[in-house]
Design a protein around this motif. Structure first.
Motif, PDB file in Angstrom:
ATOM      1  N   LYS A 110       8.548  25.615  12.770  1.00  0.00           N
ATOM      2  CA  LYS A 110       9.351  24.948  13.983  1.00  0.00           C
ATOM      3  C   LYS A 110       8.770  23.913  14.743  1.00  0.00           C
ATOM      4  O   LYS A 110       9.706  23.105  15.096  1.00  0.00           O
ATOM      5  N   LYS A 114       9.650  19.942  14.524  1.00  0.00           N
ATOM      6  CA  LYS A 114       9.651  19.088  15.759  1.00  0.00           C
ATOM      7  C   LYS A 114       8.632  18.330  16.220  1.00  0.00           C
ATOM      8  O   LYS A 114       9.163  16.690  16.664  1.00  0.00           O
ATOM      9  N   GLU A 129      11.118  24.364   7.455  1.00  0.00           N
ATOM     10  CA  GLU A 129      10.485  25.717   6.455  1.00  0.00           C
ATOM     11  C   GLU A 129       9.689  26.101   5.813  1.00  0.00           C
ATOM     12  O   GLU A 129       9.484  24.639   4.512  1.00  0.00           O
TER      13      GLU A 129
END
Length: 214
Positions: A110, A114, A129
């Motif tokens: 995650k 970003k 992922e």
């Protein structure tokens, strides 16, 4: 209309040669169902070459090639994960897409998403992922384009420096070449990442050995 793209890289961990980041755009993930794409690491070189031509003829593709010298320069300012994320974003911006699927290069997928999003700018949805090159066919396609492109870059370097193998630290031919070159020339070849621990260890070892020659 192109809606999605997949992004992957080849050569991130190599000590010799460039890193290549590639992207493939497509209207939908199902477009790859009949192509037979898979993570480039599980395909033979011949099969990768065949799929490379099919992918590049049917879909929109883009690549960024980052040389060993460029990587050394960038590592003085940012981490390797940031270098990859910035390159991922660079390729995303070259492609027609709304959603980009990327293979996360950070232990925190995650957070990596970003980071890529920050470099890419507004207008993109980033799906980050681990093992995306296995889970998403569009990323598998990108991994094939990246791997074939890097293989061709390495072949050109072989013509200039001689056959040094794959360029990865795990390859005995690569290590033997690097040791011999540094021993004979006193410095790493221009195709080497001088900032890599592998290169520094060889330099240190040969430097220490030379002290005992007197």
């Amino acid at each position: 209309m192109y809606v999605i793209c997949g992004i992957d890289e080849a050569g991130k961990g190599s000590v010799l040669g460039p890193m290549v980041v590639a992207g493939v755009s497509a209207p939908d993930m199902d477009d790859f169902a009949l192509t037979g794409v898979a993570d480039s690491k599980v395909l033979s070189r011949k099969r990768r070459e065949i799929l490379y031509y099919e992918i590049t003829e049917k879909f929109v593709t883009a690549c960024t090639v980052i040389s060993a010298k460029e990587i050394d320069s960038l590592r003085a300012e940012i981490t390797m994960n940031d270098i990859v994320a910035r390159a991922h974003a660079d390729v995303i911006r070259k492609l027609p897409c709304d959603t980009a699927f990327v293979d996360a290069c950070d232990v925190n997928a995650k957070r990596y998403g970003k980071t890529v999003s920050g470099y890419a700018g507004e207008g993109y949805s980033i799906v980050s992922e681990h093992k995306a090159d296995v889970r998403f066919p569009v990323v598998s396609a990108a991994s094939i384009v990246a791997k074939v492109t890097r293989d061709r870059c390495v072949e050109k370097l072989h013509e200039e420096f001689g056959n040094f193998g794959s360029g990865y630290p795990s390859d005995p031919y690569t290590i033997r070449f690097l040791e011999t070159y540094i021993e004979e020339c006193g410095v790493p070849p221009t195709c080497a990442r001088s900032s890599w621990e592998t290169t520094r260890r060889i330099l240190d070892r040969l430097s220490q050995a030379s002290l005992f020659d007197f």
